[in-house]
Design an enzyme around this catalytic site. Structure first.
Site, mmCIF file in Angstrom:
data_model
loop_
_atom_site.group_PDB
_atom_site.id
_atom_site.type_symbol
_atom_site.label_atom_id
_atom_site.label_comp_id
_atom_site.label_asym_id
_atom_site.label_seq_id
_atom_site.Cartn_x
_atom_site.Cartn_y
_atom_site.Cartn_z
ATOM 1 N N ASP A 30 0.845 -1.193 0.000
ATOM 2 C CA ASP A 30 0.000 0.000 0.000
ATOM 3 C C ASP A 30 0.886 1.249 0.000
ATOM 4 O O ASP A 30 1.991 1.214 0.550
ATOM 5 C CB ASP A 30 -0.834 -0.020 1.292
ATOM 6 C CG ASP A 30 -2.236 0.501 1.089
ATOM 7 O OD1 ASP A 30 -2.774 0.351 -0.013
ATOM 8 O OD2 ASP A 30 -2.793 1.057 2.043
ATOM 9 N N TYR A 45 2.280 4.840 1.334
ATOM 10 C CA TYR A 45 2.371 5.409 2.679
ATOM 11 C C TYR A 45 1.114 6.241 2.965
ATOM 12 O O TYR A 45 0.579 6.907 2.078
ATOM 13 C CB TYR A 45 3.605 6.296 2.804
ATOM 14 C CG TYR A 45 4.923 5.546 2.714
ATOM 15 C CD1 TYR A 45 5.240 4.536 3.611
ATOM 16 C CD2 TYR A 45 5.857 5.868 1.729
ATOM 17 C CE1 TYR A 45 6.450 3.860 3.539
ATOM 18 C CE2 TYR A 45 7.080 5.190 1.644
ATOM 19 C CZ TYR A 45 7.367 4.191 2.555
ATOM 20 O OH TYR A 45 8.565 3.522 2.477
ATOM 21 N N PHE A 83 8.270 2.046 -1.391
ATOM 22 C CA PHE A 83 9.327 2.279 -0.399
ATOM 23 C C PHE A 83 9.898 3.706 -0.434
ATOM 24 O O PHE A 83 10.585 4.118 0.493
ATOM 25 C CB PHE A 83 10.485 1.270 -0.544
ATOM 26 C CG PHE A 83 10.105 -0.134 -0.193
ATOM 27 C CD1 PHE A 83 10.010 -0.544 1.132
ATOM 28 C CD2 PHE A 83 9.815 -1.054 -1.192
ATOM 29 C CE1 PHE A 83 9.641 -1.843 1.459
ATOM 30 C CE2 PHE A 83 9.441 -2.364 -0.874
ATOM 31 C CZ PHE A 83 9.347 -2.741 0.458
ATOM 32 N N HIS A 99 10.014 -9.385 4.564
ATOM 33 C CA HIS A 99 9.816 -7.938 4.360
ATOM 34 C C HIS A 99 10.775 -7.152 5.261
ATOM 35 O O HIS A 99 11.102 -7.595 6.368
ATOM 36 C CB HIS A 99 8.369 -7.568 4.698
ATOM 37 C CG HIS A 99 7.963 -6.212 4.238
ATOM 38 N ND1 HIS A 99 8.202 -5.072 4.980
ATOM 39 C CD2 HIS A 99 7.350 -5.798 3.102
ATOM 40 C CE1 HIS A 99 7.739 -4.021 4.319
ATOM 41 N NE2 HIS A 99 7.225 -4.430 3.186
#
Length: 271
Positions: A111, A113, A124, A235
């Site tokens: 998703d 931020y 990211f 992750h």
């Protein structure tokens, strides 16, 4: 005309023709670059402008036009009535910075931020103006420090430099309501990004997929492992990174594969 002189004339005619063809190819390439990197209008735009934001990806994703119209109607209302991220003009940022024929590496996020001045259409990544680096990206930097010679942690989290080199930074869902994770996951984005992965798998070859965490690995489960190189680990979230992420050496392994397959490695350093 003597045979020898005829051959010489033919040689120079052929050379001149090749030179003209090369010049035409360069002009065409310049035109494509200009078209791919034309400025994107800010704010909410009509559907045609929204769709055109896919740039070089439009032809490959033509089958998703109807789905994108449905997505557009949903997010247009959301952006008009609520605070949503990323900025409307940055929704297709990954597609604009990384043309499909330039991809070398795919990193799959989740998703966007959910906080102000963070989401920028690249998984990211956060804008340079954002001084606070998200925890997962901090851990990515931590791995880079031990895995890539010469890497020093920057004072920002902007990964645009990677995208411009062929690192496709794809989130599974491309928009979100402020403060509400997964708030737009059912509007059609998952179907769209499933198709994006399918298109990349079909139209490209010799790519490296960096799949961090189970959701990313499930997302790319259909990727042909004979055709592409898959690197998987946990992750980089603080909740899971200690379970193998820091030992994965994904960035150096990625470059090793690219070099072995005759491709320019990624410069992972960030200015």
């Amino acid at each position: 005309m003597p045979p020898k002189k005829q051959k010489i004339d033919q040689f120079f005619e052929s050379k001149e023709k090749k030179s003209e063809q090369k010049e035409q190819q360069q002009n065409n390439a310049s035109k494509i670059i200009e078209e791919e990197y034309k400025p994107v209008p800010e704010g909410i735009v009509p559907f045609d402008d929204f769709y055109n934001g896919l740039f070089s990806w439009q032809k490959s994703l033509k089958s998703q036009e109807a789905n994108l119209k449905h997505i557009y109607e949903f997010i247009k209302k959301e952006y008009q009535t609520k605070t949503c991220y990323p900025p409307f003009e940055k929704i297709f940022n990954a597609f604009q910075l990384t043309p499909i024929n330039k991809i070398k590496v795919v990193i799959v996020g989740q998703d966007p931020y959910i906080n102000q001045n963070e989401a920028m259409g690249l998984c990211f990544s956060v804008p340079r103006s954002q001084t606070k680096i998200p925890p997962s990206l901090k851990n990515v930097y931590k791995l880079l420090q031990t895995d890539v010679k010469g890497f020093t942690t920057p004072n920002h989290g902007d990964l645009t430099k990677w995208a411009q080199q062929g690192v496709f930074l794809l989130n599974t869902v491309l928009t979100v309501e402020a403060g509400k994770s997964n708030s737009h996951k059912d509007c059609g984005w998952i179907k769209f990004t499933d198709q994006v992965i399918e298109v990349i798998n079909r139209e490209c070859s010799g790519l490296v997929f960096l799949l961090w965490g189970l959701p990313a690995q499930k997302k790319a489960k259909g990727v042909d492992r004979q055709k592409h190189h898959i690197l998987e680990t946990v992750h980089p979230s603080p909740l899971s990174a200690k379970n193998g992420f820091f030992e994965s050496n994904h960035f150096s392994k990625c470059n090793q594969y690219l070099i072995q397959n005759g491709k320019q490695p990624i410069d992972w350093t960030l200015d």
